[in-house]
Design a protein around this motif. Structure first.
Motif, short mmCIF file in Angstrom:
data_model
loop_
_atom_site.label_atom_id
_atom_site.label_comp_id
_atom_site.label_asym_id
_atom_site.label_seq_id
_atom_site.Cartn_x
_atom_site.Cartn_y
_atom_site.Cartn_z
N GLY A 15 0.85 -1.19 0.00
CA GLY A 15 0.00 0.00 0.00
C GLY A 15 0.88 1.24 0.00
O GLY A 15 2.10 1.16 -0.23
N VAL A 16 0.28 2.39 0.28
CA VAL A 16 1.05 3.64 0.29
C VAL A 16 2.16 3.58 1.34
O VAL A 16 3.27 4.06 1.12
CB VAL A 16 0.11 4.84 0.53
N GLY A 17 1.88 2.96 2.50
CA GLY A 17 2.89 2.86 3.56
C GLY A 17 4.05 1.98 3.15
O GLY A 17 5.22 2.36 3.28
N GLY A 18 3.76 0.78 2.65
CA GLY A 18 4.80 -0.15 2.22
C GLY A 18 5.61 0.41 1.07
O GLY A 18 6.85 0.28 1.03
N LEU A 23 10.71 2.84 -1.05
CA LEU A 23 11.46 3.92 -1.73
C LEU A 23 12.54 4.48 -0.80
O LEU A 23 13.68 4.70 -1.23
CB LEU A 23 10.51 5.05 -2.15
N HIS A 24 12.18 4.69 0.47
CA HIS A 24 13.15 5.26 1.41
C HIS A 24 14.28 4.24 1.69
O HIS A 24 15.45 4.62 1.81
CB HIS A 24 12.47 5.68 2.70
N ALA A 25 13.91 2.96 1.78
CA ALA A 25 14.90 1.92 2.05
C ALA A 25 15.95 1.87 0.94
O ALA A 25 17.15 1.76 1.22
CB ALA A 25 14.21 0.57 2.19
N VAL A 26 15.51 1.97 -0.30
CA VAL A 26 16.44 1.94 -1.43
C VAL A 26 17.37 3.16 -1.37
O VAL A 26 18.58 3.05 -1.60
CB VAL A 26 15.68 1.89 -2.78
N VAL A 339 8.79 5.58 6.60
CA VAL A 339 10.08 6.29 6.56
C VAL A 339 10.75 6.24 7.93
O VAL A 339 11.96 6.00 8.04
CB VAL A 339 9.86 7.75 6.09
N ILE A 340 9.97 6.44 9.00
CA ILE A 340 10.51 6.41 10.37
C ILE A 340 11.06 5.01 10.69
O ILE A 340 12.14 4.86 11.28
CB ILE A 340 9.43 6.81 11.40
N ALA A 341 10.31 3.97 10.29
CA ALA A 341 10.77 2.59 10.54
C ALA A 341 12.12 2.35 9.86
O ALA A 341 13.05 1.80 10.46
CB ALA A 341 9.74 1.59 10.04
N VAL A 342 12.24 2.78 8.60
CA VAL A 342 13.49 2.58 7.86
C VAL A 342 14.63 3.36 8.51
O VAL A 342 15.76 2.87 8.63
CB VAL A 342 13.31 2.97 6.37
N GLU A 343 14.35 4.58 8.95
CA GLU A 343 15.38 5.37 9.64
C GLU A 343 15.91 4.63 10.86
O GLU A 343 17.12 4.58 11.11
CB GLU A 343 14.80 6.73 10.06
N ASN A 344 15.00 4.04 11.63
CA ASN A 344 15.43 3.29 12.82
C ASN A 344 16.15 2.00 12.46
O ASN A 344 17.09 1.61 13.15
CB ASN A 344 14.22 3.03 13.72
#
Length: 477
Positions: A15-18, A23-26, A339-344
């Protein structure tokens, strides 16, 4: 990747969240896969915000062009306005296809592996995926759960997808019933009442709680009733429960007193839209394989870094975002959480600031808000020992709103009396969904009305409605 896993990150749910998390993870250099069992884009793109905005845009134009009094004030005459239901539905479908395609292409371009199938946890750092070719298991250093939500249908309501339906089927606009009952007066109920009345349907709005629009600030709910409900073909039933809804021609609705549960009225209508909120799609997600259990409503417990909690403690390498967490069931909130999850995951500690996440209902005129309602702010003030101030400014005094002939509306700003910090903002009016962002940014930075009142706004623009509110706040001191 020196850890021996197939991926740095696997995301369950596109979904929009995933998608935002991928995108942020890449961009952070993580080798990423995303697992999706249905369509790219999830609820928002396929059955929610995107198609509903397309229908609201088209039906809003019909409403505007049929408002002879409004047009005459601008010196315009339109003889006759007609529309094609199928063409409006096609407009929504085409938009969904385009955005879904754009999302898929963006992931391909960034070399994210998209795996179609039903993904579930198969133990720590493992995901089992049921694909048409059979089950495959992939491993990942970190896993993000983003399964989304589905419409909630209360007991006693029977769906047939044609005469009794949720927003999922309503967005297809297969037909235009003459009389539609809408169960629930939240965002979804309000937006559909806007669409249907613009296209000529009569509405009965049914709300089990003792007031319409229970989640909104009281001042906004009061004005919305005057602007969005009373002048239109909308009848309201408040404090009544749709105890039993039977599909057919007609649809039969048994209305019960919400407190006593006794049937007090029976309605017969052409169709019934069930807009009673959403529940998390967390069944069959393999949560038990890592020893976690959702709460009684099905939500996954997380902390503000988006780590999944087990008995109050964060589990290593497991994260959850979006509607499944029950924090704020909004597409942009899910994206922010991703995005916050990936940052952490990358070792950069960040938390989600829910108070600064805005929301909007795309009615005509729009409603938007960010932060606390006045009752919630006063509750906080009582707990923390400060007084709450409120100011209102009105669209009827705004030059741009007058020029547009769109003077219904107000902006309300809620702030601390001692420091001037903005605690909440609520807007009903022309382009409210765009205007709220300025207040959201101010709340994110914990800014004070004392500073905001001296910022310069373009004249003549609608943004001056907030400017006026900030200036009124400092004038009251």
């Amino acid at each position: 990747m020196s850890h021996g896993f197939d991926y740095d990150l696997v995301i369950i749910g596109a979904g929009v969240g995933g998608h935002g998390a991928a995108l942020h993870a890449v961009s952070c250099g993580l080798k990423t896969a995303i697992v999706e069992m249905a369509e790219m884009g999830g609820t928002c793109v396929n059955r929610g915000c995107i198609p509903s905005k397309a229908l609201l845009a088209a039906s809003g134009r019909v409403r505007e062009l049929r408002n002879a009094h409004h047009l005459k004030a601008l010196g315009i005459q339109v003889e006759q306005v007609s529309f094609e239901r199928e063409a409006i539905a096609d407009h929504a479908n085409n938009l969904v296809s385009k955005i879904r395609g754009d999302m898929t292409n963006s992931l391909k371009r960034l070399s994210v592996d998209v795996i179609y199938g039903r993904g579930k946890l198969a133990g720590n750092q493992k995901v089992a995926i049921a694909t048409p070719e059979g089950e495959k298991v992939v491993t990942a250093q970190d896993i993000i759960l983003s399964p989304g939500s589905v419409p909630f249908v209360p007991p006693g309501i029977e769906l047939d997808g044609k005469t009794v339906f949720t927003s999922d089927d309503g967005l297809k606009l297969d037909w235009l019933p003459s009389w539609v009952a809408i169960v629930g007066s939240g965002y979804i109920g309000l937006e559909f009442s806007d669409i249907y009345t613009a296209l000529g349907s009569e509405i009965t709005l049914i709300e089990a709680l003792d007031q319409l629009m229970p989640g909104f600030d009281p001042d906004i709910a009061k004005l919305a009733q005057r602007v969005l409900i009373t002048p239109r073909d909308i009848e309201t039933k408040v404090g009544l429960l749709a105890k039993k809804v039977t599909p057919g021609s007609p649809v039969v609705i048994e209305l019960a007193d919400a407190k006593t549960k006794e049937v007090v009225e029976v309605l017969e209508v052409d169709a019934c839209l069930v807009a009673t909120g959403r529940i998390p799609a967390t069944q069959d997600l393999g949560l038990e394989s890592v020893g976690i259990e959702p709460d009684r409503r099905g939500f996954i417990s997380v902390n503000d870094q988006m780590a999944v909690l087990s008995e109050g403690q964060p589990l290593p390498h497991l994260w959850a975002i979006g509607d499944s967490t029950g924090k704020m069931m909004l597409a942009h909130a899910a994206s922010a959480q991703g995005v916050i999850a990936v940052e952490n995951i990358c070792g950069r500690s960040r938390e989600v600031d829910y108070r600064s996440i805005p929301a909007a209902a795309f009615t005509h005129p729009e409603i938007s808000f960010v932060g606390l309602t006045e009752p919630a702010a006063k509750e906080l003030g009582k707990a923390e020992g400060f007084e709450v101030g409120t100011v209102r400014s009105y669209f009827k005094g705004n030059s741009k709103a007058i020029a547009e002939g769109e003077t219904d509306g107000l902006a309300k700003v809620i702030y601390r009396q001692d420091t001037g910090e903005v605690l909440g903002a609520h807007i009903l009016g022309f382009h409210a969904s765009d205007l709220i962002q300025e207040a959201a940014n101010a709340i994110a930075k914990r800014q004070s009305v004392h500073d905001l009142a001296f910022l310069v706004h373009t004249h003549p623009t609608l943004s001056e409605v907030l400017d006026e509110a900030y200036k009124r706040a400092i004038a009251t001191h």
